[in-house]
Write a protein that holds these residues in place. Structure first.
Motif, PDB file in Angstrom:
ATOM      1  N   THR A 200      -0.431  -6.452   0.588  1.00 16.11           N
ATOM      2  CA  THR A 200       0.104  -5.118   0.303  1.00 16.11           C
ATOM      3  C   THR A 200      -0.988  -4.067   0.416  1.00 16.11           C
ATOM      4  O   THR A 200      -0.751  -2.960   0.931  1.00 16.11           O
ATOM      5  CB  THR A 200       0.722  -5.078  -1.105  1.00 16.11           C
ATOM      6  N   PHE A 201      -2.194  -4.396  -0.042  1.00 13.45           N
ATOM      7  CA  PHE A 201      -3.321  -3.466   0.076  1.00 13.45           C
ATOM      8  C   PHE A 201      -3.589  -3.144   1.538  1.00 13.45           C
ATOM      9  O   PHE A 201      -3.732  -1.963   1.912  1.00 13.45           O
ATOM     10  CB  PHE A 201      -4.568  -4.068  -0.566  1.00 13.45           C
ATOM     11  N   ASN A 202      -3.678  -4.166   2.393  1.00 14.99           N
ATOM     12  CA  ASN A 202      -3.932  -3.936   3.817  1.00 14.99           C
ATOM     13  C   ASN A 202      -2.835  -3.104   4.461  1.00 14.99           C
ATOM     14  O   ASN A 202      -3.109  -2.190   5.241  1.00 14.99           O
ATOM     15  CB  ASN A 202      -4.068  -5.274   4.552  1.00 14.99           C
ATOM     16  N   ARG A 203      -1.575  -3.393   4.122  1.00 16.30           N
ATOM     17  CA  ARG A 203      -0.459  -2.646   4.688  1.00 16.30           C
ATOM     18  C   ARG A 203      -0.478  -1.190   4.234  1.00 16.30           C
ATOM     19  O   ARG A 203      -0.369  -0.270   5.058  1.00 16.30           O
ATOM     20  CB  ARG A 203       0.871  -3.297   4.290  1.00 16.30           C
ATOM     21  N   ASP A 204      -0.647  -0.974   2.931  1.00 19.44           N
ATOM     22  CA  ASP A 204      -0.677   0.389   2.409  1.00 19.44           C
ATOM     23  C   ASP A 204      -1.889   1.163   2.945  1.00 19.44           C
ATOM     24  O   ASP A 204      -1.799   2.362   3.207  1.00 19.44           O
ATOM     25  CB  ASP A 204      -0.718   0.374   0.878  1.00 19.44           C
ATOM     26  N   PHE A 205      -3.010   0.458   3.093  1.00 21.67           N
ATOM     27  CA  PHE A 205      -4.227   1.124   3.563  1.00 21.67           C
ATOM     28  C   PHE A 205      -4.049   1.627   5.001  1.00 21.67           C
ATOM     29  O   PHE A 205      -4.358   2.788   5.299  1.00 21.67           O
ATOM     30  CB  PHE A 205      -5.418   0.162   3.485  1.00 21.67           C
ATOM     31  N   ALA A 211      -6.236   3.498   9.724  1.00 17.42           N
ATOM     32  CA  ALA A 211      -7.417   2.742  10.141  1.00 17.42           C
ATOM     33  C   ALA A 211      -7.474   1.454   9.329  1.00 17.42           C
ATOM     34  O   ALA A 211      -6.831   1.335   8.282  1.00 17.42           O
ATOM     35  CB  ALA A 211      -8.689   3.554   9.924  1.00 17.42           C
ATOM     36  N   THR A 212      -8.248   0.488   9.817  1.00 16.39           N
ATOM     37  CA  THR A 212      -8.450  -0.724   9.040  1.00 16.39           C
ATOM     38  C   THR A 212      -9.391  -0.416   7.881  1.00 16.39           C
ATOM     39  O   THR A 212     -10.217   0.496   7.966  1.00 16.39           O
ATOM     40  CB  THR A 212      -9.066  -1.840   9.898  1.00 16.39           C
ATOM     41  N   PRO A 213      -9.302  -1.162   6.780  1.00 17.38           N
ATOM     42  CA  PRO A 213     -10.222  -0.917   5.668  1.00 17.38           C
ATOM     43  C   PRO A 213     -11.688  -1.016   6.066  1.00 17.38           C
ATOM     44  O   PRO A 213     -12.514  -0.202   5.642  1.00 17.38           O
ATOM     45  CB  PRO A 213      -9.849  -2.027   4.663  1.00 17.38           C
ATOM     46  N   GLN A 214     -12.042  -2.006   6.911  1.00 15.88           N
ATOM     47  CA  GLN A 214     -13.436  -2.193   7.293  1.00 15.88           C
ATOM     48  C   GLN A 214     -13.985  -0.979   8.031  1.00 15.88           C
ATOM     49  O   GLN A 214     -15.091  -0.498   7.735  1.00 15.88           O
ATOM     50  CB  GLN A 214     -13.585  -3.454   8.160  1.00 15.88           C
ATOM     51  N   LYS A 215     -13.242  -0.465   9.007  1.00 14.81           N
ATOM     52  CA  LYS A 215     -13.720   0.687   9.780  1.00 14.81           C
ATOM     53  C   LYS A 215     -13.807   1.934   8.912  1.00 14.81           C
ATOM     54  O   LYS A 215     -14.761   2.709   9.004  1.00 14.81           O
ATOM     55  CB  LYS A 215     -12.792   0.928  10.980  1.00 14.81           C
ATOM     56  N   TRP A 216     -12.813   2.146   8.075  1.00 14.28           N
ATOM     57  CA  TRP A 216     -12.810   3.324   7.213  1.00 14.28           C
ATOM     58  C   TRP A 216     -13.952   3.269   6.215  1.00 14.28           C
ATOM     59  O   TRP A 216     -14.648   4.270   5.991  1.00 14.28           O
ATOM     60  CB  TRP A 216     -11.472   3.424   6.483  1.00 14.28           C
ATOM     61  N   LEU A 217     -14.177   2.112   5.604  1.00 17.83           N
ATOM     62  CA  LEU A 217     -15.254   1.966   4.623  1.00 17.83           C
ATOM     63  C   LEU A 217     -16.619   2.201   5.254  1.00 17.83           C
ATOM     64  O   LEU A 217     -17.474   2.894   4.675  1.00 17.83           O
ATOM     65  CB  LEU A 217     -15.196   0.570   3.990  1.00 17.83           C
ATOM     66  N   THR A 218     -16.843   1.653   6.426  1.00 19.92           N
ATOM     67  CA  THR A 218     -18.131   1.847   7.109  1.00 19.92           C
ATOM     68  C   THR A 218     -18.359   3.322   7.415  1.00 19.92           C
ATOM     69  O   THR A 218     -19.455   3.853   7.186  1.00 19.92           O
ATOM     70  CB  THR A 218     -18.178   1.033   8.409  1.00 19.92           C
ATOM     71  N   ARG A 219     -17.330   3.991   7.922  1.00 21.01           N
ATOM     72  CA  ARG A 219     -17.478   5.413   8.246  1.00 21.01           C
ATOM     73  C   ARG A 219     -17.780   6.246   7.006  1.00 21.01           C
ATOM     74  O   ARG A 219     -18.665   7.110   7.021  1.00 21.01           O
ATOM     75  CB  ARG A 219     -16.202   5.930   8.930  1.00 21.01           C
ATOM     76  N   LYS A 220     -17.051   5.999   5.931  1.00 19.86           N
ATOM     77  CA  LYS A 220     -17.267   6.768   4.710  1.00 19.86           C
ATOM     78  C   LYS A 220     -18.668   6.532   4.139  1.00 19.86           C
ATOM     79  O   LYS A 220     -19.323   7.467   3.658  1.00 19.86           O
ATOM     80  CB  LYS A 220     -16.212   6.399   3.668  1.00 19.86           C
ATOM     81  N   ARG A 221     -19.154   5.302   4.187  1.00 19.30           N
ATOM     82  CA  ARG A 221     -20.484   4.999   3.673  1.00 19.30           C
ATOM     83  C   ARG A 221     -21.565   5.670   4.512  1.00 19.30           C
ATOM     84  O   ARG A 221     -22.562   6.180   3.971  1.00 19.30           O
ATOM     85  CB  ARG A 221     -20.683   3.479   3.627  1.00 19.30           C
ATOM     86  N   LEU A 222     -21.380   5.684   5.819  1.00 19.97           N
ATOM     87  CA  LEU A 222     -22.351   6.334   6.694  1.00 19.97           C
ATOM     88  C   LEU A 222     -22.347   7.843   6.484  1.00 19.97           C
ATOM     89  O   LEU A 222     -23.406   8.492   6.490  1.00 19.97           O
ATOM     90  CB  LEU A 222     -22.051   6.002   8.158  1.00 19.97           C
ATOM     91  N   GLU A 223     -21.178   8.429   6.293  1.00 16.88           N
ATOM     92  CA  GLU A 223     -21.105   9.870   6.041  1.00 16.88           C
ATOM     93  C   GLU A 223     -21.776  10.234   4.722  1.00 16.88           C
ATOM     94  O   GLU A 223     -22.465  11.262   4.626  1.00 16.88           O
ATOM     95  CB  GLU A 223     -19.641  10.321   6.046  1.00 16.88           C
TER      96      GLU A 223
END
Length: 269
Positions: A200-205, A211-223
């Protein structure tokens, strides 16, 4: 890396760390009461950070996610005694106590400096770590009850944390992830904290962020890292751990791939 943990009971431990630093992402399943003997610890939560030194005592509420960075200091190892206040022990403690319902529960870390009552409780445990005999469960139960009683004596609001046995409910995904993306947790843990199964987390995300959680998390951390480097003139070595990366070289590689230049280039501009 020299890291040792000595348990006298599943809920009471002494940890000693002698290397330059030790960093972990933690989701605390139980309330954790800690007494520092030596060293320094930096704890980063969503919207808050704390630094604790020798003699400090603090309580980390359960179901809270944090980045914990431990350092030796002044030639001494990072050394601390920790006590897990489990739901089972707390239910038993509060079974005969009437506690006023508290709707606005504060999830902050409770700091008690070097309170003499708590310090006495913890220091009385030290001799047991050197004994070969098994630490009696009855004695462990007494020491934990003593610690809980002291906490309630010195802070009347602590019942709102300790006597709350609810599990995380479904929360706003955008609000939660925007304030917790820097914590490098498994996706299952993010799902648990937002009141969702992994699927459900993956679907809602994906539906919410496109975006996938992995790509979004990496981008936010880099920003966030880029902001820290430019706004506060920090060095990459002082940033990468706090924004959710485990390795400096991997951080530098990902940073260059995203922005087109290495993080140390910012300081040369």
């Amino acid at each position: 890396m020299e890291f040792k943990t000595n348990y006298i009971n599943p809920d009471i431990k002494l940890s000693v760390f002698e290397d330059e630093l030790f960093k972990t992402e933690a989701l605390f399943e139980h309330h954790l009461l800690v007494w520092f003997i030596s060293g320094e610890t930096k704890i980063i939560q969503a919207g808050a950070s704390y630094v604790f030194n020798a003699g400090d005592i603090f309580l980390i509420p359960r179901n809270q996610v944090a980045t914990v960075i431990n350092y030796p200091k002044d030639g001494l190892p990072h050394k601390a005694v920790a006590m897990h206040l489990t739901v089972e022990r707390l239910r038993d403690f509060y079974s005969g106590i009437e506690v006023q319902s508290i709707t606005d529960i504060n999830d902050k870390i409770y700091a008690f400096k070097n309170h003499p009552l708590l310090q006495s409780c913890f220091s009385s445990l030290l001799p047991y770590f050197d004994l070969q005999e098994k630490f009696p469960e009855a004695l462990a139960a007494l020491k934990i009850k003593e610690a809980i009683t002291i906490l309630r004596t010195i802070d009347k609001n602590v019942d709102g944390i300790l006597a709350n046995f609810e599990t995380p409910g479904k929360v706003d995904l955008v609000k939660f992830m925007e304030s917790h993306f820097m914590f490098n947790l498994p996706l299952e843990k993010f799902g648990y904290l937002t009141g969702r199964s992994l699927s459900t987390f993956n679907r809602d995300f994906r539906k919410t962020f496109q975006a996938t959680p992995q790509k979004w998390l990496t981008r936010k951390r880099l920003e966030l890292a880029h902001y820290q480097l430019t706004a506060y003139a920090k060095k990459p070595v002082d940033v990468y751990l706090e924004v959710g990366f485990e390795d400096l070289s991997h951080f530098s590689f990902a940073f260059k791939k995203h922005f087109g230049y290495i993080p140390t280039a910012i300081s040369r501009r």
